[in-house]
Design an enzyme around this catalytic site. Structure first.
Site, PDB file in Angstrom:
ATOM      1  N   GLY B 261      52.137   9.091  15.166  1.00  0.00           N
ATOM      2  CA  GLY B 261      51.393  10.275  14.738  1.00  0.00           C
ATOM      3  C   GLY B 261      49.904  10.040  14.918  1.00  0.00           C
ATOM      4  CB  ILE B 262      47.005  12.268  14.315  1.00  0.00           C
ATOM      5  CG1 ILE B 262      47.512  13.197  15.406  1.00  0.00           C
ATOM      6  CG2 ILE B 262      45.491  12.180  14.330  1.00  0.00           C
ATOM      7  CD1 ILE B 262      47.074  14.646  15.227  1.00  0.00           C
ATOM      8  N   GLY B 263      46.179   9.132  13.535  1.00  0.00           N
ATOM      9  CA  GLY B 263      45.533   8.487  12.407  1.00  0.00           C
ATOM     10  C   GLY B 263      45.282   7.011  12.573  1.00  0.00           C
ATOM     11  CB  ILE B 265      48.507   3.704   9.664  1.00  0.00           C
ATOM     12  CG1 ILE B 265      47.786   3.697   8.312  1.00  0.00           C
ATOM     13  CG2 ILE B 265      49.689   2.734   9.659  1.00  0.00           C
ATOM     14  CD1 ILE B 265      47.198   2.351   7.914  1.00  0.00           C
ATOM     15  CD  GLU B 284      53.701  14.273  15.360  1.00  0.00           C
ATOM     16  OE1 GLU B 284      54.202  13.288  14.758  1.00  0.00           O
ATOM     17  OE2 GLU B 284      52.793  14.965  14.890  1.00  0.00           O
TER      18      GLU B 284
END
Lengths: 355, 355
Positions: B261-263, B265, B284
């Site tokens: 995902g985005i971010g 981590i 995704e």
């Protein structure tokens, strides 16, 4: 579902029967399972590896030894220049017991020359016209096998490939070369062969889907520009024309997914489908016949469940027009995972009988 | 399998609940089934149709009426120039009750201006930063829904789209435009919307897989060159760096398939995987973090069962580098058929919690 099976007639065919344990290995769980054993993933980068640019066979094949098993790219992509270099190297070095596996090769094929007989032996897994006479006369071999099972020969090391000879487009900015019009069993050979040698061919149409190999997977490359081997359209007879019309009008519904083979009947059927709607293509091969149907919106692939929207094929052969249509066309996805016809809506297979 | 779920925090969220009959329609048989109801197949040629080349919104949207339901392309491909033309048209014509659906829009977004409130209403199906304040203050709506279920809203006509606004690459020689970095739910919107209007953008990276639309499907086009909306890399904190190392060292095996995902981590985990082998990506989204892992041969996708060899993603966002990496790269297949993780070997999902 309607299917006319392909049949070959040879007056003196040399069949090479596989040992029975391998026949079992082929058929056991061969459907709906992708083999995991492979030396390489063709899309992956082999960090730090760049192929040697060779000027001739002497430089390209210096790793090759007696008893090597070699795969040769086939169909419209048969790498004629590279085959010639390979042949010269084998003969010059007097290598012994080299086996050359291939499907549907086209053009000059020196490895079936009588003087090569004690050095290299041609083994057709699907016979191109250049190998039929040598097979009939016993100078070359033929293994009867389903096209869809040939990848298993390589992936299960039943035929343990030392080398694959490939016709490839020049690497793009990311380092990817395309296999052009023949992905077919070639991808499995690439996954399995210890060494890859490529003929860098700027005239090869660039195809996508599973067609790419990263340049870092090659041991050596030779530059060799040449057009694809083409197949001239044959003048349709009145009978073939009639058969095509009968099939198109009576057997193929709107929304059907087509699988086509080489020959006059598939060509004739495709010629008669202009008033159909929402046809799909998921096929062993295609030729010039589908171009018009794509351009006039008859082939939409809208009803396909596997790869909806896309024309999926294993290889392409035809005139210069079909190679132009194929080049860099995002509509076309080349692949060999073609043994899942059960997933489709109204599959219609059009092959032919050759006498 | 390890999964940290995405959670949003809004102080005053306006949830738009779907009527219960639609909630049932969404969940019933939603898995492993591709919807068949569609107005168009984006890859197919609409014979004889060429879009009108419009100079402004006045020319591009003259078919638009009150009560229209409109989809807007999102993420890095949010079509800022086209949105501005659309907004001006709606305001100039004083159209009423227009609904604008979208996911993760970026950049200027005039339809959430207070003065537009009696003309057009923004409905986020996944909220971009430009819509969070308007949602909090009640000037825009938010529908909580799984990303993978949004295509069903369109394909089942639960939201019956009249128009989709798209950011597209110029048509190639075969007439195909690419959706660039955001295929996501956009393909379903294209299949369902009565009219497509495109912003022809030469700076959009050309992506493949399911990313193409034939130009003959468009009602009108406007020329608008602009870079992708980018996301600057964030400086990693010491804690994030430690979490990434702990996850990479203890939870991710060689051969695993990653979903990111985005971010911070996901970025931190990817940064720590340089010594892993044969990782795959079926995700995704991805960002800059995978580039190095592809280039040094860590990501090979060799163990993937679905689309082996390929990085498959639904959208991409990051710096200019990731859009350059994405452009015309045969390694990348964009798609939204991402609800089949059960087919993979050792899937590892890395998402984040946003406070």
């Amino acid at each position: 579902m309607f299917s006319v099976c392909r049949q070959f007639y040879f007056s003196k065919v040399t069949f090479v029967a596989l040992p029975s344990k391998y026949q079992r290995a082929l058929h056991h769980e061969s459907k709906h399972k992708i083999e995991k054993i492979k030396l390489r993933e063709p899309f992956a980068v082999v960090a730090g590896n760049l192929p040697k640019t060779a000027l001739n066979g002497e430089q390209a094949f210096n790793f090759l030894n007696d008893d090597a098993k070699v795969f040769i790219h086939g169909g419209a992509a048969t790498p004629t220049i590279l085959i010639s270099e390979f042949y010269n190297y084998v003969m010059a070095k007097k290598l012994k017991n080299i086996s050359a596996y291939h499907i549907h090769t086209e053009g000059p094929f020196p490895i079936i020359n009588p003087e090569a007989s004690s050095h290299v032996r041609s083994v057709s897994l699907f016979t191109g016209s250049n190998c039929r006479d040598p097979i009939k006369s016993g100078r070359a071999d033929y293994v009867p096998i389903f096209l869809s099972e040939i990848p298993l020969l390589f992936r299960r090391n039943i035929i343990k490939l030392d080398l694959a000879l490939l016709n490839i487009s020049p690497p793009d900015v990311n380092g990817y070369c395309s296999l052009g019009p023949s992905v077919d069993v070639t991808r499995a050979a690439i996954e399995s062969a210890k060494h890859l040698v490529g003929q860098i061919n700027p005239s090869l149409p660039v195809t996508s889907g599973d067609a790419h190999v990263h340049i870092s997977n090659f041991t050596s490359i030779i530059h060799g520009d040449m057009p694809c081997h083409f197949m001239n359209p044959r003048q349709m007879t009145e009978v073939e024309d009639k058969i095509g019309a009968l099939i198109a009008d009576n057997l193929i519904d709107d929304g059907a997914t087509l699988q086509t083979g080489i020959g006059a009947i598939p060509d004739s059927v495709l010629d008669k489908l202009s008033n159909h709607r929402n046809l799909g293509v998921h096929t062993e091969m295609f030729s010039d016949g589908i171009i018009k149907l794509v351009e006039n919106g008859v082939i939409t692939n809208a009803n396909k469940v596997v790869r909806p929207g896309k024309v999926v094929t294993s290889f392409v052969i035809g005139t210069e027009n079909v190679f132009k249509f194929l080049h860099d066309n995002p509509l076309i996805g080349e692949s060999l995972q073609l043994n899942f016809y059960c997933c489709f809506y109204k599959v219609f297979q059009i092959n032919f009988i050759e006498y």
